[in-house]
Write a protein that holds these residues in place. Structure first.
Motif, PDB file in Angstrom:
ATOM      1  N   LEU A   1       0.837  -1.201   0.000  1.00  0.00           N
ATOM      2  CA  LEU A   1       0.000   0.000   0.000  1.00  0.00           C
ATOM      3  C   LEU A   1       0.871   1.251   0.000  1.00  0.00           C
ATOM      4  O   LEU A   1       0.585   2.229  -0.711  1.00  0.00           O
ATOM      5  CB  LEU A   1      -0.928   0.011   1.226  1.00  0.00           C
ATOM      6  N   GLU A   2       1.924   1.235   0.804  1.00  0.00           N
ATOM      7  CA  GLU A   2       2.845   2.369   0.863  1.00  0.00           C
ATOM      8  C   GLU A   2       3.477   2.625  -0.504  1.00  0.00           C
ATOM      9  O   GLU A   2       3.623   3.777  -0.938  1.00  0.00           O
ATOM     10  CB  GLU A   2       3.923   2.080   1.912  1.00  0.00           C
ATOM     11  N   MET A   3       3.840   1.552  -1.197  1.00  0.00           N
ATOM     12  CA  MET A   3       4.442   1.683  -2.517  1.00  0.00           C
ATOM     13  C   MET A   3       3.452   2.282  -3.511  1.00  0.00           C
ATOM     14  O   MET A   3       3.803   3.144  -4.327  1.00  0.00           O
ATOM     15  CB  MET A   3       4.920   0.312  -3.003  1.00  0.00           C
ATOM     16  N   ASN A   4       2.191   1.842  -3.437  1.00  0.00           N
ATOM     17  CA  ASN A   4       1.167   2.385  -4.332  1.00  0.00           C
ATOM     18  C   ASN A   4       0.898   3.856  -4.053  1.00  0.00           C
ATOM     19  O   ASN A   4       0.644   4.639  -4.977  1.00  0.00           O
ATOM     20  CB  ASN A   4      -0.128   1.574  -4.203  1.00  0.00           C
ATOM     21  N   GLN A   5       0.941   4.241  -2.789  1.00  0.00           N
ATOM     22  CA  GLN A   5       0.730   5.646  -2.446  1.00  0.00           C
ATOM     23  C   GLN A   5       1.809   6.534  -3.076  1.00  0.00           C
ATOM     24  O   GLN A   5       1.541   7.674  -3.458  1.00  0.00           O
ATOM     25  CB  GLN A   5       0.731   5.827  -0.927  1.00  0.00           C
ATOM     26  N   GLN A   6       3.022   6.001  -3.209  1.00  0.00           N
ATOM     27  CA  GLN A   6       4.115   6.764  -3.791  1.00  0.00           C
ATOM     28  C   GLN A   6       3.891   7.077  -5.271  1.00  0.00           C
ATOM     29  O   GLN A   6       4.467   8.032  -5.796  1.00  0.00           O
ATOM     30  CB  GLN A   6       5.439   6.008  -3.619  1.00  0.00           C
ATOM     31  N   VAL A   7       3.059   6.268  -5.927  1.00  0.00           N
ATOM     32  CA  VAL A   7       2.779   6.526  -7.354  1.00  0.00           C
ATOM     33  C   VAL A   7       1.399   7.145  -7.552  1.00  0.00           C
ATOM     34  O   VAL A   7       0.888   7.197  -8.671  1.00  0.00           O
ATOM     35  CB  VAL A   7       2.926   5.238  -8.193  1.00  0.00           C
ATOM     36  N   GLY A   8       0.784   7.599  -6.445  1.00  0.00           N
ATOM     37  CA  GLY A   8      -0.449   8.367  -6.551  1.00  0.00           C
ATOM     38  C   GLY A   8      -1.736   7.594  -6.382  1.00  0.00           C
ATOM     39  O   GLY A   8      -2.812   8.118  -6.679  1.00  0.00           O
ATOM     40  N   ILE A   9      -1.679   6.351  -5.924  1.00  0.00           N
ATOM     41  CA  ILE A   9      -2.896   5.569  -5.703  1.00  0.00           C
ATOM     42  C   ILE A   9      -3.235   5.622  -4.217  1.00  0.00           C
ATOM     43  O   ILE A   9      -2.419   5.240  -3.374  1.00  0.00           O
ATOM     44  CB  ILE A   9      -2.721   4.107  -6.151  1.00  0.00           C
ATOM     45  N   ALA A  10      -4.421   6.097  -3.895  1.00  0.00           N
ATOM     46  CA  ALA A  10      -4.836   6.251  -2.500  1.00  0.00           C
ATOM     47  C   ALA A  10      -4.883   4.898  -1.800  1.00  0.00           C
ATOM     48  O   ALA A  10      -5.126   3.857  -2.429  1.00  0.00           O
ATOM     49  CB  ALA A  10      -6.197   6.925  -2.429  1.00  0.00           C
ATOM     50  N   GLN A  11      -4.665   4.926  -0.497  1.00  0.00           N
ATOM     51  CA  GLN A  11      -4.546   3.683   0.264  1.00  0.00           C
ATOM     52  C   GLN A  11      -5.765   2.783   0.116  1.00  0.00           C
ATOM     53  O   GLN A  11      -5.629   1.580  -0.138  1.00  0.00           O
ATOM     54  CB  GLN A  11      -4.305   3.993   1.741  1.00  0.00           C
ATOM     55  N   GLN A  12      -6.959   3.312   0.309  1.00  0.00           N
ATOM     56  CA  GLN A  12      -8.167   2.490   0.227  1.00  0.00           C
ATOM     57  C   GLN A  12      -8.371   1.927  -1.177  1.00  0.00           C
ATOM     58  O   GLN A  12      -8.782   0.786  -1.345  1.00  0.00           O
ATOM     59  CB  GLN A  12      -9.400   3.297   0.671  1.00  0.00           C
ATOM     60  N   GLN A  13      -8.074   2.758  -2.178  1.00  0.00           N
ATOM     61  CA  GLN A  13      -8.189   2.279  -3.561  1.00  0.00           C
ATOM     62  C   GLN A  13      -7.166   1.174  -3.833  1.00  0.00           C
ATOM     63  O   GLN A  13      -7.483   0.152  -4.457  1.00  0.00           O
ATOM     64  CB  GLN A  13      -7.972   3.440  -4.537  1.00  0.00           C
ATOM     65  N   ALA A  14      -5.952   1.360  -3.320  1.00  0.00           N
ATOM     66  CA  ALA A  14      -4.914   0.346  -3.500  1.00  0.00           C
ATOM     67  C   ALA A  14      -5.294  -0.952  -2.800  1.00  0.00           C
ATOM     68  O   ALA A  14      -5.063  -2.047  -3.326  1.00  0.00           O
ATOM     69  CB  ALA A  14      -3.588   0.866  -2.962  1.00  0.00           C
ATOM     70  N   LEU A  15      -5.880  -0.830  -1.604  1.00  0.00           N
ATOM     71  CA  LEU A  15      -6.289  -2.034  -0.878  1.00  0.00           C
ATOM     72  C   LEU A  15      -7.356  -2.795  -1.648  1.00  0.00           C
ATOM     73  O   LEU A  15      -7.289  -4.025  -1.767  1.00  0.00           O
ATOM     74  CB  LEU A  15      -6.795  -1.661   0.518  1.00  0.00           C
ATOM     75  N   ARG A  16      -8.334  -2.068  -2.175  1.00  0.00           N
ATOM     76  CA  ARG A  16      -9.383  -2.723  -2.982  1.00  0.00           C
ATOM     77  C   ARG A  16      -8.775  -3.413  -4.195  1.00  0.00           C
ATOM     78  O   ARG A  16      -9.204  -4.500  -4.598  1.00  0.00           O
ATOM     79  CB  ARG A  16     -10.435  -1.706  -3.430  1.00  0.00           C
ATOM     80  N   ALA A  17      -7.779  -2.783  -4.783  1.00  0.00           N
ATOM     81  CA  ALA A  17      -7.147  -3.346  -5.976  1.00  0.00           C
ATOM     82  C   ALA A  17      -6.309  -4.581  -5.648  1.00  0.00           C
ATOM     83  O   ALA A  17      -6.279  -5.556  -6.415  1.00  0.00           O
ATOM     84  CB  ALA A  17      -6.274  -2.286  -6.643  1.00  0.00           C
ATOM     85  N   LEU A  18      -5.637  -4.567  -4.499  1.00  0.00           N
ATOM     86  CA  LEU A  18      -4.719  -5.654  -4.155  1.00  0.00           C
ATOM     87  C   LEU A  18      -5.408  -6.866  -3.539  1.00  0.00           C
ATOM     88  O   LEU A  18      -4.908  -7.989  -3.652  1.00  0.00           O
ATOM     89  CB  LEU A  18      -3.651  -5.140  -3.182  1.00  0.00           C
ATOM     90  N   LEU A  19      -6.551  -6.654  -2.873  1.00  0.00           N
ATOM     91  CA  LEU A  19      -7.195  -7.763  -2.161  1.00  0.00           C
ATOM     92  C   LEU A  19      -7.524  -8.960  -3.072  1.00  0.00           C
ATOM     93  O   LEU A  19      -7.283 -10.110  -2.676  1.00  0.00           O
ATOM     94  CB  LEU A  19      -8.447  -7.286  -1.421  1.00  0.00           C
ATOM     95  N   PRO A  20      -8.074  -8.755  -4.287  1.00  0.00           N
ATOM     96  CA  PRO A  20      -8.312  -9.926  -5.150  1.00  0.00           C
ATOM     97  C   PRO A  20      -7.027 -10.676  -5.486  1.00  0.00           C
ATOM     98  O   PRO A  20      -7.022 -11.907  -5.567  1.00  0.00           O
ATOM     99  CB  PRO A  20      -8.946  -9.317  -6.408  1.00  0.00           C
ATOM    100  N   LEU A  21      -5.922  -9.933  -5.670  1.00  0.00           N
ATOM    101  CA  LEU A  21      -4.629 -10.555  -5.939  1.00  0.00           C
ATOM    102  C   LEU A  21      -4.158 -11.363  -4.726  1.00  0.00           C
ATOM    103  O   LEU A  21      -3.691 -12.499  -4.864  1.00  0.00           O
ATOM    104  CB  LEU A  21      -3.604  -9.475  -6.290  1.00  0.00           C
ATOM    105  N   ILE A  22      -4.301 -10.772  -3.549  1.00  0.00           N
ATOM    106  CA  ILE A  22      -3.893 -11.454  -2.312  1.00  0.00           C
ATOM    107  C   ILE A  22      -4.721 -12.715  -2.102  1.00  0.00           C
ATOM    108  O   ILE A  22      -4.187 -13.795  -1.811  1.00  0.00           O
ATOM    109  CB  ILE A  22      -4.033 -10.504  -1.112  1.00  0.00           C
TER     110      ILE A  22
END
Length: 297
Positions: free
Chosen positions: A194-215
């Protein structure tokens, strides 16, 4: 062991849910002893029997099994107090539910009564009592203790129809460390992503939603294939150029996290080699890239 009498010291979420499950198997819960009367009363109300108290009552003398379900840092003190008050009768068993501590902490200065000492640990996180009642029957347990303690633990877990293994006192710390890696460090790694995604401009909650299916997909693959076969990604393919691009990105965005990425990558190369998806030469080259970056950092 069904029909055995139990006192539970510590009426938190694990103590209450574990007590409930034992009561469902025919164990007699004599009562809950807790720092706060309200939590002890909640345990009694949940199970529908026993007394609630904040004091070490004589009902402990009636108990075949005394379960200490308190925070780890006071388990030893509780056991010492019970021994000093001669409340642990000969032939009974003193039990704690800590994953980190061994049965060795269940010692005290009493009149020398012989009683069992048992560390009984469910490999499961318990968020609340309802969660514990649902999830503990699905958990894997470990048993560690003296001869009587192990015998008691095996009987309890057989009654609960759960999977378990007996481990040694020396093995307990590594077993608990494995649980931390699988649970706590998984949380930490997700937070890093999530921290890495925030560095490229993706908000934490949006990144979490995006990563959860992958996880979740990765966990499903681990369940169906095992961790070695489930490994995918650039290291599993021996794709050095992608790894080098990752390291450049860390240098630009998160240089303080580069070392962690390299350490994880280094270990992952060994899994990829076990999978057979990279050669020994591929592994050596990948490790060289990762260690050079690590030493430069």
């Amino acid at each position: 062991m069904a029909g055995k009498k139990i006192v539970i010291i510590g009426a938190g979420k694990v103590g209450q849910s574990f007590g409930y499950l034992l009561a469902q198997q025919g164990y007699q819960i004599l009562g809950f002893i807790s720092k706060t009367l309200s939590s002890a009363q909640a345990g009694v109300e949940l199970i529908g029997e026993g007394i609630a108290t904040t004091e070490y009552e004589e009902i402990i003398l009636e108990a075949d099994l005394i379960i200490i379900s308190t925070p780890d840092q006071i388990i030893s003190e509780v056991s010492k107090q019970l021994a000093e008050l001669n409340l642990v009768t000969e032939g009974s068993c003193l039990i704690h539910l800590s994953g980190a501590l061994t049965s060795e902490v269940l010692t005290g200065e009493g009149e020398g009564q012989e009683y069992g000492k048992l560390s009984l640990h469910p490999l499961q996180s318990v968020a609340d009592v309802e969660n514990g009642i649902t999830n503990l029957p699905e958990a894997f347990f470990t048993i560690e203790g003296d001869q009587l303690g192990v015998k008691v633990g095996e009987a309890i877990l057989t009654d609960l129809e759960v999977e378990y293994e007996v481990i040694s006192q020396q093995a307990k710390p590594l077993y608990h460390a494995a649980a931390c890696v699988a649970s706590n460090y998984l949380v930490a790694i997700v937070n890093l992503a999530l921290e890495m995604n925030q560095q490229v401009g993706i908000a934490q909650q949006q990144a979490l939603r995006a990563l959860l299916p992958l996880i979740k997909g990765s966990i499903n693959n681990i369940e169906s294939l095992g961790p070695i076969s489930a490994l995918t990604g650039p290291i599993s393919r021996g794709d050095n150029s992608v790894i080098e691009e990752h390291l450049d990105a860390f240098e630009n965005f998160l240089p303080e996290r580069s070392e962690l990425y390299c350490k994880l990558g280094n270990y992952t190369t060994k899994i990829a080699e076990q999978k057979g998806s990279i050669t020994e030469a591929d592994k050596v080259e990948l490790i060289k890239i990762l260690e050079e970056e690590n030493s430069n950092g």
